[in-house]
Write a protein that holds these residues in place. Structure first.
Motif, PDB file in Angstrom:
ATOM      1  N   ASN A  73       0.829  -1.214   0.000  1.00  0.00           N
ATOM      2  CA  ASN A  73       0.000   0.000   0.000  1.00  0.00           C
ATOM      3  C   ASN A  73       0.860   1.261   0.000  1.00  0.00           C
ATOM      4  O   ASN A  73       0.610   2.192  -0.755  1.00  0.00           O
ATOM      5  CB  ASN A  73      -0.893   0.025   1.240  1.00  0.00           C
ATOM      6  N   VAL A  74       1.874   1.270   0.844  1.00  0.00           N
ATOM      7  CA  VAL A  74       2.579   2.524   1.054  1.00  0.00           C
ATOM      8  C   VAL A  74       3.401   2.930  -0.166  1.00  0.00           C
ATOM      9  O   VAL A  74       3.339   4.065  -0.634  1.00  0.00           O
ATOM     10  CB  VAL A  74       3.436   2.473   2.352  1.00  0.00           C
ATOM     11  N   ILE A  92       2.877   6.140  -2.714  1.00  0.00           N
ATOM     12  CA  ILE A  92       3.950   7.106  -2.987  1.00  0.00           C
ATOM     13  C   ILE A  92       4.224   7.196  -4.482  1.00  0.00           C
ATOM     14  O   ILE A  92       4.389   8.288  -5.037  1.00  0.00           O
ATOM     15  CB  ILE A  92       5.235   6.718  -2.219  1.00  0.00           C
ATOM     16  N   LEU A  93       4.245   6.063  -5.167  1.00  0.00           N
ATOM     17  CA  LEU A  93       4.574   6.108  -6.595  1.00  0.00           C
ATOM     18  C   LEU A  93       3.414   6.636  -7.444  1.00  0.00           C
ATOM     19  O   LEU A  93       3.641   7.278  -8.466  1.00  0.00           O
ATOM     20  CB  LEU A  93       5.055   4.731  -7.080  1.00  0.00           C
ATOM     21  N   ARG A  94       2.192   6.397  -7.010  1.00  0.00           N
ATOM     22  CA  ARG A  94       1.073   7.046  -7.712  1.00  0.00           C
ATOM     23  C   ARG A  94       1.127   8.567  -7.514  1.00  0.00           C
ATOM     24  O   ARG A  94       0.897   9.339  -8.441  1.00  0.00           O
ATOM     25  CB  ARG A  94      -0.275   6.502  -7.220  1.00  0.00           C
ATOM     26  N   GLU A 144      -6.608   9.959  -1.239  1.00  0.00           N
ATOM     27  CA  GLU A 144      -6.444   8.757  -0.403  1.00  0.00           C
ATOM     28  C   GLU A 144      -4.977   8.401  -0.249  1.00  0.00           C
ATOM     29  O   GLU A 144      -4.528   8.004   0.827  1.00  0.00           O
ATOM     30  CB  GLU A 144      -7.176   7.550  -0.994  1.00  0.00           C
ATOM     31  N   ASP A 145      -4.241   8.514  -1.352  1.00  0.00           N
ATOM     32  CA  ASP A 145      -2.824   8.162  -1.291  1.00  0.00           C
ATOM     33  C   ASP A 145      -2.072   9.118  -0.364  1.00  0.00           C
ATOM     34  O   ASP A 145      -1.222   8.701   0.420  1.00  0.00           O
ATOM     35  CB  ASP A 145      -2.212   8.209  -2.700  1.00  0.00           C
ATOM     36  N   VAL A 146      -2.392  10.404  -0.466  1.00  0.00           N
ATOM     37  CA  VAL A 146      -1.730  11.377   0.402  1.00  0.00           C
ATOM     38  C   VAL A 146      -2.121  11.108   1.855  1.00  0.00           C
ATOM     39  O   VAL A 146      -1.284  11.145   2.760  1.00  0.00           O
ATOM     40  CB  VAL A 146      -2.101  12.820  -0.006  1.00  0.00           C
ATOM     41  N   ILE A 191       2.897   7.245   7.694  1.00  0.00           N
ATOM     42  CA  ILE A 191       4.334   7.511   7.599  1.00  0.00           C
ATOM     43  C   ILE A 191       4.718   8.709   8.438  1.00  0.00           C
ATOM     44  O   ILE A 191       5.726   8.695   9.131  1.00  0.00           O
ATOM     45  CB  ILE A 191       4.748   7.792   6.132  1.00  0.00           C
ATOM     46  N   ALA A 192       3.910   9.748   8.348  1.00  0.00           N
ATOM     47  CA  ALA A 192       4.282  10.991   9.014  1.00  0.00           C
ATOM     48  C   ALA A 192       3.064  11.617   9.677  1.00  0.00           C
ATOM     49  O   ALA A 192       2.489  12.571   9.165  1.00  0.00           O
ATOM     50  CB  ALA A 192       4.893  11.956   7.996  1.00  0.00           C
TER      51      ALA A 192
END
Lengths: 525, 525
Positions: free
Chosen positions: A150-151, A155-157, A293-295, A302-303
């Motif tokens: 997922n992570v 990030i790559l998207r 969603e990705d952000v 992660i942060a």
């Protein structure tokens, strides 16, 4: 059958599309299925990889992901369709009816009629484990599999979206895109250690260069962009750049991407800073709106807290301080630095981080550097309005330095730890006779230096003198020539793309925001 | 003041744009001035370079260009504003009133009130001469100035538009953009001679590799894209690739750009060919519609007749022949080739050109090659529908081979020079026992091979056996691993971007469609 999905989306470009129209096909990407309006049992086909398996007595639940979105599609099947091959990581093709989900967790689900396993996955041997949240360090060992988590998927998207956003920003602003060369014969810019190259097997025969001259991997497209800004006024490039530095830091790679722009008819740093701030904010907002969603995943797992930190950056005006002032702030700092801050010496990462924190975690432009710590092409601003206003030796009010960018700005005034008298006797500054150049760096929270740029010396005789002093006149004759024929005041900047991603996502290590990181002792795949 | 132009166009991205709004400023680009609706004497400012000067007794005419468009803006001034510094190539800033032009040659012109020379240009020393149409070969000597000519200006603006069009095509089709690495430790793919690299000065110490392993410049992003297609299903990359080949041809560079795509869940060449044809046609049409004047210049002055040739390509369905058939066509040809065509040997440029001509100057897909002349990863299609239909040894009708792609196609049937019986006794083909792989090349008029691609061997044991035979198992363990865990049928292709530009514009030499060409013995700037 891939072509189908692809065709439908792109066919609008191609009015005379020669292909027989497929019937609105059953094949959907997971993203399309999740966003489908029609959930009244339409028959569809989905292909992807299994992310979870839950086998109950009468019902089988699967989650299938194809990388088109973070969210997976829930598959519900009669347990008669269950099989041992349905494991985490295996690839499947599922046919069935798309229906509204009774659960609140998702809008739609696929009621499977047929499940076909395409490729098995031996879950025991597979380094990515079901339901485990692997540390990023662990995943780095598997550059060929980590994109399936997922992570890294998110990030790559996001990286892909950010790339598109940057291209759009420049295109919509009238910039011409230029592919600056990767291989270059310029070796003297001094931006860092270089990689040299030769045809394989001929490395030991440098006397017989492939290009007749020694050739290197580019450290920046700037000089080549300057050529192009002399024709197109506004140009940009977005490509790989290289440093052969032996650094294992969380902010350095041997191969990284730079976004660089060069603009003619610019005669103040203010104009450059405006474009930089716009670029940062506009592209960040496009990313936030195109892959929320990705952000969110990054900001959540992660942060934590990064969402607020980013909003803080986006809603505030960036600040401006001069290099001289930055050094003064550092000297007054209560913190002990490994490198003692000193006027005339470059800022270290620890200094950059302190300055950003000191400025309330708002990105801060540092402007007007001593020539000695900047490359030869930076414009001496002795004659510019910037210089007379900001030269600490002549200025009577430090606020001038902070306020000259935008009069309406008030955000700086309340900041602590500034000396009340200028120039402070303690600074040891020479009161005249030193060269200040119109250079600018943007420092951002978490990362430090993100942008570097400045006005370029467009005056033939100034540049000629500088090059002569360094013995570079011959090598840079072509660069001097740009100042002989229709020279214009111009400037530009470069942004480290991976650092940009680190900054907006809060990713600590630069190796996690690039698909295949290259750094000393490591070139996997 | 550049920021103004830039700001107005991009501000829509940035709803909370913090900058004080400049009044609708007088500063316009030449493109904006030329397209202005309001020509009732609005006061504007334009900056650029002088392209022509015509000094009459009472009136001075200038043409000013800033690279935002091919067309220049006509400036009309009282002769009192004339000066010796107003020469071809000098940079100027002009203020005045934008009015409707009385002449039919242009819609608007600028009635100058103030002319400021920013940078002089010594026309005698300047290698680009007023009113001269320099040959492209001559311009190649001046990579820092040739972009200031009409022809290179147009080509590079088109290149920028084509780049954007390609990104749009893939984004709108749901592909994720991946930055595949430039530096790689893969050296065995066999796609061509490699550049090896080491930190400058350490070239002679290959035992102490910077990356611990020998490192090379990439020849293709394909293998890395395959990693990513296993996560995102549809991916593409668009970046520099390298060959250390000692070629001085009009179709080769040491550094060139490739557009590559990789797609999961694809099991026939048909799907790939569909995407390829769409990509070619859709992006060409976007370029035609976004920069018609620039394209027209190329089609008029560089390659007369190219407009019709391109239209012919765009309106016809691309053709398909098998490799075996291609060899047969070549063998029947009346033309004498330098390299005698032979089954099992790769097609040469002369062969490619003949085939395209033979097919009526329509792009033609050549499919199903012998394994021996294709890389190890190509899929053996012994078991595929393609193979059984197209194996010349088993097929009874050659039309099957041509028609299986799209049943509605009729364009091929009338083509001459095909044998009436298959397999022809003269072919000397082995009737069985040779491996045919699902590879495809697209040959286009003027250029020859433009695309190369195929299905990849996704079956673990087939691939393992191939690698073992070549002694590559260890090096490609990671690549094999992709087939161990959730393998899927997949395929992809690569397109040489410079050749694409050559093909649509009719530019004969590849060195003229890239900003800074790199080839043996030449690495200028």
């Amino acid at each position: 059958m891939l072509g189908v999905r692809c065709l439908f989306r792109s066919v609008r470009f191609c009015s005379s599309a020669p292909f027989p129209k497929h019937k609105p096909s059953a094949k959907l990407s997971v993203r399309e299925a999740l966003g489908a309006q029609n959930t009244s049992g339409e028959r569809i086909k989905v292909q992807g990889w299994i992310r979870s398996v839950r086998s109950q007595k009468e019902v089988l639940f699967l989650h299938v992901n194809d990388g088109s979105s973070l969210e997976s599609l829930q598959i519900v099947a009669d347990s008669s369709l269950d099989s041992r091959e349905l494991t985490f990581g295996s690839s499947v093709e599922i046919q069935g009816q798309l229906i509204k989900s009774p659960s609140k967790r998702q809008n739609v689900e696929l009621k499977a009629e047929k499940i076909k396993v395409i490729g098995n996955c031996d879950a025991k041997a597979f380094p990515i484990k079901y339901k485990e949240r692997h540390p990023l360090e662990y995943l780095r060992q598997y550059p060929h599999f980590r994109c399936r988590t997922n992570v890294l998927g998110s990030i790559l998207r996001i990286r892909s979206e950010a790339t598109a956003a940057i291209h759009s920003f420049f295109k919509d602003s009238g910039f011409v895109h230029i592919h600056t060369p990767v291989i270059t014969s310029n070796d003297s810019e001094g931006a860092g250690e270089l990689f040299q190259l030769e045809p394989s097997g001929k490395l030991k025969l440098p006397e017989k260069n492939f290009f007749n001259v020694p050739a290197f991997l580019t450290v920046s497209g700037q000089l080549h962009l300057e050529v192009m800004s002399g024709a197109f006024t506004q140009v940009f490039t977005f490509g790989p750049t290289f440093r052969a530095e032996n650094s294992q830091s969380r902010r350095h790679l041997a191969e990284f991407y730079m976004v660089e722009a060069e603009i003619s008819f610019v005669d103040s740093l203010q104009d450059l800073m405006q474009v930089i701030e716009e670029l940062f904010k506009a592209t960040a907002m496009m990313v936030l709106s195109n892959c929320p969603e990705d952000v969110e995943l990054c900001h959540k797992f992660i942060a934590p807290g990064q969402k607020d930190r980013l909003e803080h950056m986006l809603k505030n005006n960036f600040l401006i301080i001069s290099y001289t002032e930055a050094v003064e702030i550092l000297k007054q700092a209560s913190q002990n630095f490994t490198f003692t801050p000193e006027w005339g010496v470059d800022l270290q990462t620890e200094h950059e981080k302190y300055l950003v924190k000191h400025c309330g975690n708002i990105p801060v432009f540092v402007i007007n550097y001593p020539l000695a710590i900047k490359p030869f092409y930076m414009r001496d601003n002795e004659d510019g309005p910037q210089h007379t206003q900001q030269d600490p030796a002549t200025s009577t009010s430090r606020h001038l330095m902070l306020m000259n960018y935008r009069e309406s700005r008030t955000s700086y005034q309340g900041l602590p730890h500034l000396p009340h008298h200028w120039p402070p006797a303690s600074s040891g500054l020479p009161s005249s006779g030193y060269s200040i150049v119109a250079a600018v760096d943007l420092l951002v929270p978490g990362v430090g230096e993100l942008f570097g740029g400045g006005l370029r010396e467009e005056r033939y005789h100034f540049l000629e003198e500088r090059l002569a002093r360094s013995g570079l006149t011959e090598v840079y004759q072509w660069y001097l020539d740009l100042r002989r024929f229709g020279s214009v005041p111009h400037g530009g900047f470069g942004m480290g793309f991976e650092r940009y991603l680190q900054c907006i996502l809060g990713v600590d290590n630069i190796k996690d925001v690039i698909p295949f990181p290259r750094f000393p002792h490591s070139c996997l795949l």
